[in-house]
Design a protein around this motif. Structure first.
Motif, mmCIF file in Angstrom:
data_model
loop_
_atom_site.group_PDB
_atom_site.id
_atom_site.type_symbol
_atom_site.label_atom_id
_atom_site.label_comp_id
_atom_site.label_asym_id
_atom_site.label_seq_id
_atom_site.Cartn_x
_atom_site.Cartn_y
_atom_site.Cartn_z
ATOM 1 N N THR A 14 0.768 -1.263 0.038
ATOM 2 C CA THR A 14 0.225 0.049 -0.009
ATOM 3 C C THR A 14 0.845 1.244 -0.029
ATOM 4 O OG1 THR A 14 -1.396 -1.114 1.312
ATOM 5 C CG2 THR A 14 -1.800 1.237 1.083
ATOM 6 N N VAL A 15 1.675 1.403 1.078
ATOM 7 C CA VAL A 15 2.422 2.714 1.299
ATOM 8 C C VAL A 15 3.645 2.693 0.186
ATOM 9 C CG1 VAL A 15 4.022 4.063 2.858
ATOM 10 C CG2 VAL A 15 1.946 2.652 3.716
ATOM 11 N N GLY A 16 4.261 1.615 -0.002
ATOM 12 C CA GLY A 16 5.403 1.357 -1.177
ATOM 13 C C GLY A 16 4.840 2.090 -2.300
ATOM 14 N N ALA A 44 12.725 -4.773 -3.278
ATOM 15 C CA ALA A 44 12.363 -6.186 -2.799
ATOM 16 C C ALA A 44 11.040 -6.368 -2.266
ATOM 17 C CB ALA A 44 13.387 -6.594 -1.548
ATOM 18 N N VAL A 45 10.222 -7.430 -2.677
ATOM 19 C CA VAL A 45 9.006 -7.851 -2.201
ATOM 20 C C VAL A 45 8.962 -9.293 -1.973
ATOM 21 C CG1 VAL A 45 7.949 -6.199 -3.625
ATOM 22 C CG2 VAL A 45 8.198 -8.113 -4.719
ATOM 23 N N ARG A 46 7.862 -9.776 -1.226
ATOM 24 C CA ARG A 46 7.654 -11.160 -1.210
ATOM 25 C C ARG A 46 7.582 -11.976 -2.342
ATOM 26 N NH1 ARG A 46 3.697 -11.201 3.638
ATOM 27 N NH2 ARG A 46 2.768 -9.719 2.149
ATOM 28 N N THR A 81 7.534 -2.384 4.961
ATOM 29 C CA THR A 81 7.040 -3.832 4.810
ATOM 30 C C THR A 81 6.000 -4.234 6.145
ATOM 31 O OG1 THR A 81 8.942 -4.898 6.242
ATOM 32 C CG2 THR A 81 9.104 -4.756 3.640
ATOM 33 N N ALA A 83 7.360 -6.151 8.120
ATOM 34 C CA ALA A 83 7.525 -7.583 8.228
ATOM 35 C C ALA A 83 8.414 -7.737 9.549
ATOM 36 C CB ALA A 83 8.327 -8.055 7.162
ATOM 37 N N ALA A 103 8.368 3.384 7.795
ATOM 38 C CA ALA A 103 7.248 3.965 8.309
ATOM 39 C C ALA A 103 6.954 3.110 9.449
ATOM 40 C CB ALA A 103 5.850 3.671 7.166
ATOM 41 N N ASN A 104 8.043 2.283 10.003
ATOM 42 C CA ASN A 104 7.593 1.223 11.088
ATOM 43 C C ASN A 104 7.920 1.795 12.383
ATOM 44 O OD1 ASN A 104 7.941 -1.148 12.677
ATOM 45 N ND2 ASN A 104 8.664 -2.231 10.880
ATOM 46 N N LYS A 105 6.623 1.809 12.859
ATOM 47 C CA LYS A 105 6.879 2.767 14.232
ATOM 48 C C LYS A 105 7.285 1.452 15.454
ATOM 49 C CE LYS A 105 2.353 1.048 13.903
ATOM 50 N NZ LYS A 105 1.517 1.074 12.896
ATOM 51 N N ALA A 130 6.903 8.756 8.603
ATOM 52 C CA ALA A 130 5.297 8.246 8.376
ATOM 53 C C ALA A 130 5.348 7.128 9.590
ATOM 54 C CB ALA A 130 5.683 7.258 7.007
ATOM 55 N N ALA A 301 -3.334 7.538 8.598
ATOM 56 C CA ALA A 301 -2.911 6.513 7.721
ATOM 57 C C ALA A 301 -3.542 6.685 6.459
ATOM 58 C CB ALA A 301 -3.471 5.251 8.258
ATOM 59 N N GLY A 302 -3.196 5.534 5.526
ATOM 60 C CA GLY A 302 -3.609 5.437 4.402
ATOM 61 C C GLY A 302 -2.406 5.656 3.230
ATOM 62 N N THR A 306 0.171 8.428 4.063
ATOM 63 C CA THR A 306 1.562 8.005 4.522
ATOM 64 C C THR A 306 2.689 7.989 3.680
ATOM 65 O OG1 THR A 306 0.217 6.499 5.502
ATOM 66 C CG2 THR A 306 2.477 5.800 5.863
HETATM 67 N N1 LIG Z 1 -1.045 1.406 5.325
HETATM 68 C C1 LIG Z 1 -1.013 2.379 6.238
HETATM 69 O O1 LIG Z 1 -1.930 3.409 6.150
HETATM 70 C C2 LIG Z 1 0.342 2.561 6.939
HETATM 71 C C3 LIG Z 1 0.284 3.742 7.910
HETATM 72 C C4 LIG Z 1 1.189 4.125 8.574
HETATM 73 C C5 LIG Z 1 2.297 3.244 8.590
HETATM 74 N N2 LIG Z 1 2.459 2.095 7.794
HETATM 75 C C6 LIG Z 1 3.380 1.073 7.733
HETATM 76 O O2 LIG Z 1 3.974 0.991 6.505
HETATM 77 C C7 LIG Z 1 4.535 -0.210 6.406
HETATM 78 C C8 LIG Z 1 3.976 -0.871 5.144
HETATM 79 O O3 LIG Z 1 2.632 -0.834 5.521
HETATM 80 P P1 LIG Z 1 1.571 -1.111 4.131
HETATM 81 O O4 LIG Z 1 0.327 -1.140 4.495
HETATM 82 O O5 LIG Z 1 2.234 -0.669 2.758
HETATM 83 O O6 LIG Z 1 1.771 -2.695 3.947
HETATM 84 P P2 LIG Z 1 1.426 -4.005 2.797
HETATM 85 O O7 LIG Z 1 0.541 -3.190 2.051
HETATM 86 O O8 LIG Z 1 1.046 -5.214 3.353
HETATM 87 O O9 LIG Z 1 2.884 -4.023 2.050
HETATM 88 C C9 LIG Z 1 3.717 -4.833 2.549
HETATM 89 C C10 LIG Z 1 5.023 -4.990 1.469
HETATM 90 O O10 LIG Z 1 5.862 -5.619 2.214
HETATM 91 C C11 LIG Z 1 6.485 -6.856 1.315
HETATM 92 N N3 LIG Z 1 6.707 -7.698 2.206
HETATM 93 C C12 LIG Z 1 6.374 -8.251 3.220
HETATM 94 N N4 LIG Z 1 7.264 -9.089 3.766
HETATM 95 C C13 LIG Z 1 8.317 -9.128 3.079
HETATM 96 C C14 LIG Z 1 9.738 -9.956 3.186
HETATM 97 N N5 LIG Z 1 9.629 -10.954 3.980
HETATM 98 N N6 LIG Z 1 10.448 -9.714 2.271
HETATM 99 C C15 LIG Z 1 10.334 -8.726 1.278
HETATM 100 N N7 LIG Z 1 9.067 -8.147 1.093
HETATM 101 C C16 LIG Z 1 8.027 -8.294 2.149
HETATM 102 C C17 LIG Z 1 5.083 -7.019 0.685
HETATM 103 O O11 LIG Z 1 5.447 -7.827 -0.548
HETATM 104 P P3 LIG Z 1 4.369 -8.599 -1.573
HETATM 105 O O12 LIG Z 1 3.742 -7.067 -2.083
HETATM 106 O O13 LIG Z 1 5.119 -9.306 -2.448
HETATM 107 O O14 LIG Z 1 3.476 -9.255 -0.735
HETATM 108 C C18 LIG Z 1 4.614 -6.009 0.352
HETATM 109 O O15 LIG Z 1 4.986 -5.278 -0.755
HETATM 110 C C19 LIG Z 1 4.232 -1.057 7.791
HETATM 111 O O16 LIG Z 1 5.223 -0.917 8.454
HETATM 112 C C20 LIG Z 1 3.029 -0.338 8.252
HETATM 113 O O17 LIG Z 1 2.942 -0.396 9.699
HETATM 114 C C21 LIG Z 1 1.156 1.919 6.960
#
Ligand SMILES: NC(=O)c1ccc[n+]([C@@H]2O[C@H](COP(=O)([O-])OP(=O)(O)OC[C@H]3O[C@@H](n4cnc5c(N)ncnc54)[C@H](OP(=O)(O)O)[C@@H]3O)[C@@H](O)[C@H]2O)c1
Length: 432
Positions: A14-16, A44-46, A81, A83, A103-105, A130, A301-302, A306
């Motif tokens: 989402t954020v990436g 790098a992604v999963r 991530t 992760a 963005a990892n609190k 973030a 968030a969002g 973010t």
């Molecule tokens: N979403 C928000 O609104 C928000 C707000 C504030 C902070 N954050 C923080 O931002 C960070 C990312 O959140 P998100 O919502 O963007 O998460 P997300 O949509 O679940 O995306 C996670 C990304 O990390 C990759 N990933 C996960 N495990 C991995 C591993 N072992 N090796 C390599 N890549 C890996 C995933 O790969 P795949 O795509 O291949 O599955 C995916 O691209 C988190 O720390 C979260 O707490 C998010």
């Protein structure tokens, strides 16, 4: 583009994805800063085979994080991530002399002190705008805009999920279990909502903000934390009747014994600014010695909010590099001026107490005697005889300011009274 900054990303979810879109679209304000040029060299992604909403050059997206960490053309690692190994990746990137934006609190709140030290030693930056309150630039405001202030207090609605749930409960749309189920169905709450509803997420964010605002060194584990799991519709109804709204607040303030920091449900006057932050919005009220009161509010968030914070960190890094400046990480190192978190037991707070009591004469007198023995004075009493259920009636007591330690002792004594059915519900009150 030869002097563009080489970016290596870990995570394109989402954020990436939002961050890549912002970097590729480069809004006008960013384009005007011509030196802020970035080249996404490795991501790098999963699952590298997954179809993404953004287009990157062939070979950029890989399935192995080590390729990002080892790439000599990557100067800045953007970790997005959430992760489990994120801490190890961030540490490895810093040790390899790469700046990190995350963005990892949880990682910053728990391991910040160690990571800031590594960054300083390596002459690189660790940026985390973030990680708290999504798109609201609260970290940059505390570090830069408000730097001339002694921060006196900070009150935050730092968790969008619980604010969304409490907003719906306040609107009479259901009780805790059904609103939680709705929030999960709508994607506002995780399948395992514990970190949000227990207050742990807000406590991590408060630990980060307190480090910047008050130079505290503690982690979320040192912060008193109570969630919203026990809030019932009747609490919300009584709050409304008394002119209050219930919010989950993260509070930090200078106190004689250190920095009082706590996360718990709070009754706020209905006309206060924080009581009027609705749904998944976040807000932080800061009182500074020079500026007075400032309230920051917006999307906590969002995807794009973010990502906006992530890219703002990247632009700051680019500007520093361009100016030949040393890193900004030094101000995150808490040295001799380190402050400690004070125990909540010494806090002076006003309280709302709700209990079911036997419909008999003398009950209020017994409770008043217990409170008085702890030097707690009653501000008002609300008793609803018409709600008689099973021989008990609801009794609500609002107190003047009292010490938390005294209140806990009083609650224990009241809980032990045979005339009180099911124990006391306590909600702290704030004037904020
Ligand atoms: N979403 C928000 O609104 C928000 C707000 C504030 C902070 N954050 C923080 O931002 C960070 C990312 O959140 P998100 O919502 O963007 O998460 P997300 O949509 O679940 O995306 C996670 C990304 O990390 C990759 N990933 C996960 N495990 C991995 C591993 N072992 N090796 C390599 N890549 C890996 C995933 O790969 P795949 O795509 O291949 O599955 C995916 O691209 C988190 O720390 C979260 O707490 C998010």
């Amino acid at each position: 583009m030869s002097d563009a900054i080489g970016i290596g990303m870990i995570g394109l979810g989402t954020v990436g994805t939002g961050a890549v879109q912002l970097l590729q679209d480069a809004p006008a304000a960013m384009r005007r800063r011509r030196h802020a040029e970035f080249d996404i060299r490795r991501v790098a992604v999963r699952d590298p085979a997954k179809v993404r909403d953004v287009t990157l050059a062939d070979g950029v997206v890989v399935g192995d994080v080590q390729q990002v960490l080892d790439d000599p053309s990557v100067q800045v690692v953007v970790e997005l991530t959430g992760a489990a190994p994120a801490y190890e990746w961030i540490r490895a990137a810093l040790q390899a002399g790469k700046s990190v934006v995350t963005a990892n609190k949880a990682v910053i709140a728990l391991h910040g002190a160690e990571l800031f030290d590594i960054a300083l030693a390596k002459g690189v930056d660790l940026m985390f705008e973030a990680s708290v309150a999504g798109g609201i630039p609260i970290i940059r405001s505390l570090r830069n805009g408000l730097v001339a202030n002694r921060v006196e207090s900070l009150h935050g609605i730092l968790n969008g999920t619980t604010n969304y749930m409490l907003t719906r409960m306040t609107r009479g749309e259901g009780d805790y279990p059904e609103i939680l189920a709705d929030a999960q169905a709508e994607g506002y709450a995780e399948p395992d909502p514990t970190a949000d509803v227990s207050g742990a997420d807000a406590a991590s964010k408060l630990a980060i903000l307190s480090r910047i605002a008050f130079q505290t060194t503690g982690t979320a584990a040192d912060i008193y934390c109570e969630g919203i799991e026990r809030i019932e519709s009747s609490d919300i109804d009584f709050a409304r009747e008394l002119g209050y709204t219930i919010k989950l607040l993260a509070i930090a303030r200078l106190a004689p014994g250190g920095v009082e920091a706590r996360v718990h449900p709070v009754m706020l006057p209905q006309d206060s600014q924080l009581a009027n932050i609705h749904a998944e919005q976040n807000a932080i009220k800061v009182v500074g010695s020079a500026v007075g009161t400032q309230v920051f509010t917006g999307a906590g968030a969002g995807k794009m909010p973010t990502a906006s914070a992530v890219v703002s960190d990247l632009v700051e890094l680019a500007e520093r590099k361009r100016a030949g400046a040393t890193t900004s990480i030094g101000d995150m190192i808490v040295g001799d001026e380190a402050a400690r978190f004070a125990s909540i037991e010494d806090a002076e707070i006003r309280y709302f107490l709700r209990m079911q009591v036997a419909d008999q004469p003398g009950v209020l007198e017994q409770i008043a005697r217990i409170l008085s023995a702890q030097h707690i004075s009653i501000a008002s009493v609300l008793q609803k005889e018409r709600d008689l259920q099973g021989g008990t009636v609801p009794l609500v007591i609002v107190t003047h300011e009292a010490r938390e330690r005294a209140m806990q002792q009083a609650v224990q004594a009241i809980d032990a009274l045979p005339l009180v059915d099911g124990g006391v519900r306590l909600i702290r009150m704030e004037a904020a």
